[in-house]
Design a protein around this motif. Structure first.
Motif, mmCIF file in Angstrom:
data_model
loop_
_atom_site.group_PDB
_atom_site.id
_atom_site.type_symbol
_atom_site.label_atom_id
_atom_site.label_comp_id
_atom_site.label_asym_id
_atom_site.label_seq_id
_atom_site.Cartn_x
_atom_site.Cartn_y
_atom_site.Cartn_z
ATOM 1 N N PHE A 96 1.022 -1.259 -0.148
ATOM 2 C CA PHE A 96 0.036 0.082 0.022
ATOM 3 C C PHE A 96 1.050 1.161 0.141
ATOM 4 C CE2 PHE A 96 1.254 -0.731 4.362
ATOM 5 C CZ PHE A 96 1.085 0.649 5.021
ATOM 6 N N CYS A 97 0.127 2.576 -0.381
ATOM 7 C CA CYS A 97 1.095 3.732 -0.317
ATOM 8 C C CYS A 97 0.792 4.410 0.991
ATOM 9 C CB CYS A 97 0.492 4.484 -1.471
ATOM 10 S SG CYS A 97 1.436 6.105 -1.374
ATOM 11 N N MET A 149 -2.059 6.834 1.625
ATOM 12 C CA MET A 149 -3.532 6.528 1.296
ATOM 13 C C MET A 149 -4.157 5.505 2.309
ATOM 14 S SD MET A 149 -4.024 8.006 -1.711
ATOM 15 C CE MET A 149 -5.230 7.159 -2.389
ATOM 16 N N ASP A 150 -3.239 5.631 3.393
ATOM 17 C CA ASP A 150 -3.731 4.518 4.336
ATOM 18 C C ASP A 150 -3.088 5.053 5.667
ATOM 19 O OD1 ASP A 150 -4.693 2.495 5.864
ATOM 20 O OD2 ASP A 150 -4.268 0.959 4.082
ATOM 21 N N LYS A 207 0.946 9.604 -5.106
ATOM 22 C CA LYS A 207 0.504 8.468 -4.090
ATOM 23 C C LYS A 207 -0.864 7.706 -4.886
ATOM 24 C CE LYS A 207 -2.502 11.817 -1.405
ATOM 25 N NZ LYS A 207 -2.625 12.318 -0.276
ATOM 26 N N HIS A 208 -1.553 8.486 -5.916
ATOM 27 C CA HIS A 208 -2.423 7.731 -6.536
ATOM 28 C C HIS A 208 -1.942 6.953 -7.537
ATOM 29 C CE1 HIS A 208 -5.478 10.409 -4.771
ATOM 30 N NE2 HIS A 208 -4.837 11.557 -5.181
ATOM 31 N N THR A 255 -0.661 4.032 -5.578
ATOM 32 C CA THR A 255 -1.636 2.804 -5.217
ATOM 33 C C THR A 255 -2.314 1.882 -6.441
ATOM 34 O OG1 THR A 255 -2.381 4.658 -3.589
ATOM 35 C CG2 THR A 255 -4.156 2.912 -4.221
ATOM 36 N N CYS A 304 0.476 -0.540 -6.324
ATOM 37 C CA CYS A 304 0.387 -1.659 -5.526
ATOM 38 C C CYS A 304 -0.892 -2.434 -5.917
ATOM 39 C CB CYS A 304 -0.036 -0.919 -4.250
ATOM 40 S SG CYS A 304 1.679 0.026 -3.410
ATOM 41 N N ASN A 305 -1.974 -2.138 -6.313
ATOM 42 C CA ASN A 305 -3.048 -2.989 -6.745
ATOM 43 C C ASN A 305 -2.442 -3.945 -7.773
ATOM 44 O OD1 ASN A 305 -4.613 -1.301 -5.009
ATOM 45 N ND2 ASN A 305 -5.453 -0.219 -6.701
#
Length: 936
Positions: A751-752, A755-756, A804-805, A808, A811-812
């Motif tokens: 994950f970033c 964003m968490d 960060k988008h 993310t 990461c997905n």
């Protein structure tokens, strides 16, 4: 030439915004043909002698497919026979928006030189660009743009060939578009017409995707499913809360059941149960669907019945079974779930599926049913004239559509993969089914590899720490060629210890944004199968220039700590470095050095120091609540000639396995903290969520059955409970409990950080964690290397790294690729296990009951790390009396009660009655009286 449009737009605040859109037109865009000498001078793509034998087109010709032909007939267009195709910009842009998989396949075909596919940018050519007319739909405008481009090509090539021996053929399945093209004087055919005209290639007909009109012809008139709602009604229904949007997941064990996982955050309901064919309403696994929720009085519980679709292969007879199947199946009334029905499909996520053909019983029939290897996919009806040759073969089939009056979706043959059961064929199937990219690296990717011979430069020496004098070594499994990490330990003059973890500097060779980087990001991970490795990066890097082999100079990224003798970190620093590994050891070789008191060389002393510190680090981690779990892993011994497995045993772990693991964990934690301190919004981290309490129910029950108590309030409580859970005269009990605890865990994910807010790694009991130590085989580690390099001013940043988008989205993909790699590895082990038992006949072995079901017990065979089921309900003979208690859980069969972790003796053999779904069959030998009662 410049075209511009100006319009005004009202903003949210009530203001007016003037927008100007500029569109540049050129007259120097090349046509791409060998026959043209006037256009821009580039290497030609389209051949002068574009010959393909056809009854309709006896002359050399180029093909121009329209958008729908490209979308639906991609399997035809990528066939090696089809060459010299003009892909218009209009078509390519539309395909890009409508289907990412088709877009990728056509882009790959364009890059294949032998295909001679040329992209013509008609939207920027002065003579082929057209503006949308008043009242004209976007679709009609694009059809007209395709006709205008086809007309331009026809006239342009006619001039170059003195009258036109080289023609252009437009392919469209749109009736209105075809009529208008004919009025314009163009040569135009439907795709099926053209493919039928090709001489000596009848197999191409099998690859034709059925059009909606054709699909209605081959299905019955009886309405079997409700009509799907139009997209406009679905969207308004989702907006006003009437419908829910989510992803459909079919049930592998029951074809009449599935779940829809709701995608929107903040919804009270996160999943909806579907039961019965009408409520599933033609949804296929992974489709994005709209569901209508039933009132609570119509909610049901998930079924405990196993149902495979075994209706007859005759596609005319199969419709008669539907009414019975639509009635649904019995439910376990203990837990009701939100239940509903599919009202429409928002996005189909169909792909080509691997499986086998079930030949029709009707003589000389051309319509047959295809059974996918993945039990979650329905059978597919296809038309083929080569059914007799495809029986016993693994084939690929694509779905074309699923009419409301058809029991099964309709599709078309794509490819013959080879004989079922053949090792190469089955490996290809499992790679395709798990979406593992395994095609050879393209020339575009390979072009970014360093030139050979390669060596470390003077510039490298200036900007890196020279650590070639250090006594570093690697410790890996036998036969490892992609060596990511090396270690060292030495005493400092002040009495403290210096410990270093040196990781391959892959990011030096893979620069952001180039084709090599994009390919590695797409693959995400190296996939290890039995006897085969699918590399994330080309072999020149993975097994050579990045591999930290012994006695060669290599570039590394080093994490170096100063520690005291109690393994407490005094200081840490990170540096790009140059190393020269002094030894490439296996775990067994390193263990032998540590244990051999006569060996006292620098490498051995370094290993002993590392091992002593690792034990301290591990005990400290466990004291904090880190979990020591277990999973049965198996190792195959492969015959050097046949490459078949000749022996199979559980993997044995040594102290040195733990030694390496401890320092990899420490490096990952140290780096995670460093990159988060520097980049709090865009650090790529890894977390392991704590499981919901209900996940532990089965673990608590298993322990309770032996009068033991398992606490699950925290990772520490669980770890302590597991450490204390022992049963007298049952040494394997604790291992069984840890295997079960592993099944209760959640999946760890990337994950970033921006964003968490929950960074915690439950299994490691660490507040922060990442992956830094395996960049040869994991793309996440490459990103972490780049972040760390920027943090220590060893490299420059780039926009995507700080977004960060985008981080993310990356990461997905990485989470998806890692999950599919795990599934592929398990499938490979399962296939090789089948090969092993195929040659062994029937084997007697001891095992333990891992789970108790309503009609079966699941047994673990520790010797082979193998799981299998013994069923007590039989189709072909009377079943024994069964009594299931979910509290235990226990299963009473006649007079004997089975409970979890009971010791049993079974026979193990291969059940090859279903060639596509072969499985390991287990039968009870002990307890003996059960065997007698079951008539064994």
């Amino acid at each position: 030439m410049l075209k511009s449009k100006t319009f005004v737009k009202k903003t949210r605040s009530g203001g007016v915004l003037k927008i100007v859109r500029e569109h540049y037109l050129r007259d120097d865009i090349w046509c791409g043909s060998e026959v043209c000498k006037e256009c821009k001078d580039e290497a030609p793509v389209l051949q002068e002698h574009a010959c393909i034998e056809s009854d309709l087109c006896s002359y050399p010709h180029y093909l121009i497919p329209d958008t729908n032909v490209l979308l639906h007939q991609i399997d035809i267009l990528v066939d090696p026979l089809i060459r010299n195709v003009i892909i218009l910009q209009t078509v390519l842009q539309e395909v890009r928006h409508r289907s990412a998989p088709v877009y990728k396949r056509i882009k790959d075909a364009i890059h294949e030189k032998e295909k001679h596919f040329y992209t013509f940018t008609n939207e920027h050519h002065r003579e082929t660009f057209i503006e949308r007319e008043q009242g004209e739909s976007a679709n009609d405008r694009n059809d007209r743009a395709i006709r205008v481009a086809a007309k331009w090509y026809t006239d342009h090539l006619a001039k170059k060939t003195n009258g036109g021996s080289l023609k252009v053929v437009l392919l469209t399945d749109d009736r209105a578009n075809k009529e208008k093209a004919e009025q314009d004087g163009l040569i135009v055919y439907r795709c099926e017409e053209y493919i039928k005209s090709l001489i000596g290639n009848p197999e191409l007909m099998d690859r034709l995707a059925l059009q909606p009109d054709d699909q209605n012809e081959i299905t019955g008139s009886k309405l079997l499913f409700p009509e799907h709602l139009p997209l406009s009604r679905i969207q308004s229904g989702i907006k006003n809360g009437m419908f829910l949007q989510g992803t459909f997941h079919a049930n592998r064990d029951n074809y009449l059941e599935g779940k829809v996982f709701i995608n929107r955050e903040g919804e009270e309901i996160n999943e909806v149960l579907l039961q019965g064919l009408q409520n599933l309403n033609r949804a296929v696994h992974q489709d994005v669907v709209a569901v209508e929720l039933f009132p609570k009085e119509r909610w049901v519980a998930p079924s405990s019945v196993v149902l495979q679709d075994d209706s007859p292969n005759d596609e005319d007879a199969d419709e008669d079974e539907t009414e019975n199947n639509l009635k649904g199946v019995p439910s376990d009334s203990s837990v009701l779930k939100p239940t509903g029905r599919v009202v429409g499909v928002i996005k189909r996520n169909w792909r080509p599926f691997c499986g086998m053909l079930s030949q029709s019983m009707i003589k000389e029939a051309t319509r047959h049913l295809f059974t996918p290897a993945d039990r979650r996919i329905p059978r597919i009806r296809i038309e083929t004239r080569q059914a007799a040759n495809l029986v016993g073969q693994r084939i690929m089939v694509a779905i074309d559509g699923w009419p409301k009056n058809s029991r099964y979706p309709n599709g078309h043959f794509v490819k013959n993969l080879g004989s079922a059961g053949d090792k190469e064929t089955e490996t290809e199937v499992l790679l395709l089914e798990h979406d593992v990219p395994h095609q050879p690296f393209s020339q575009a990717v390979l072009s970014f590899l360093p030139q050979m011979p390669w060596s470390i430069t003077e510039e490298d020496l200036k900007v890196r720490a020279d650590l070639r004098h250090l006594c570093v070594c690697s410790v890996d499994p036998p036969g490892c060629t992609d060596i990511d990490d090396t270690l060292h330990c030495r005493e400092l003059e002040n009495g403290n210890l210096e410990v270093g973890v040196h990781i391959a500097d892959v990011s030096h060779f893979i620069r952001p944004g180039n084709a090599l980087d994009q390919e590695a990001a797409s693959r995400g991970t190296t996939v290890y199968l039995c006897g085969k490795r699918i590399d994330m990066v080309p072999e020149l890097l993975s097994s050579n220039l990045c591999s930290l082999r012994s006695n060669v100079e290599r570039l590394a990224f080093s994490c170096i700590w100063e520690m005291n003798h109690n393994a407490e970190i005094i200081k840490a620093h990170f540096t790009k470095s140059i190393i020269n590994s002094k030894a490439s050891l296996t775990y067994a070789e390193a263990q032998m050095r540590i244990d051999d008191t006569t060996m006292n060389d620098d490498i051995t002393k370094s290993l002993r120091g590392l091992n002593r510190l690792a034990k301290i680090l591990k005990s400290r981690r466990i004291a904090k609540g880190a979990l020591t779990l277990s999973s049965p892993e198996v190792r195959f011994h492969i015959d050097s000639e046949t490459h078949d497995p000749i022996d199979m045993q559980s993997k044995e772990l040594k102290e040195t396995n733990s030694m390496v693991e401890e320092f990899m964990l420490l490096a990952n934690i140290s780096v995670a903290q460093k990159i988060y301190d520097e980049f709090s919004e865009c650090a790529l981290l890894r977390k392991h969520p704590s499981p919901p309490p209900s996940n532990y129910d089965i673990l608590i029950k298993a322990a309770k059955s032996r009068d033991l108590n398992i606490l699950t309030d925290s990772a520490k409580a669980l770890a302590d409970s597991l450490n204390n859970a022992t049963v007298e005269n049952f040494p394997y009990f604790n291992t069984l409990l840890r295997i079960l605890a592993t099944r209760c865990m959640m999946q760890a994910v990337y994950f970033c950080s921006g964003m968490d807010s929950d960074f915690h790694h439950y299994g490691l009991a660490s507040p922060i964690y990442t992956h830094f130590t395996s960049p040869i085989r994991r793309y996440a580690d490459i990103i972490v290397h780049r972040l760390l390099a920027v943090a220590i001013n060893a490299d420059s940043t780039y926009p995507d790294l700080m977004d960060k988008h985008k981080q993310t989205a990356l990461c997905n993909n990485l989470n998806y690729r890692h999950k599919m790699a795990q599934y592929a590895q398990r499938a490979s082990v399962a296939f090789h296990t089948q090969l092993f038992f195929k040659n062994k006949g029937i084997i007697n072995e001891e095992g333990f009951i891992l789970f108790v079901r309503k009609n079966a017990i699941i047994i673990l065979i520790p010797k082979f790390g193998l799981e299998g089921a013994v069923f007590f309900d039989h189709k072909d003979r009377p079943s024994p009396r069964l009594s299931f208690d979910s509290e235990g859980p226990t299963l009473k069969v006649e007079e004997h009660t089975f409970r979890m972790f009971d010791k049993v003796k079974v026979t193990i053999s291969l059940d090859a009655s279903n060639i596509q779904h072969q499985r390991i069959r287990m039968a009870l030998v002990e307890p003996g009286f059960i065997t007698q009662q079951l008539g064994k």
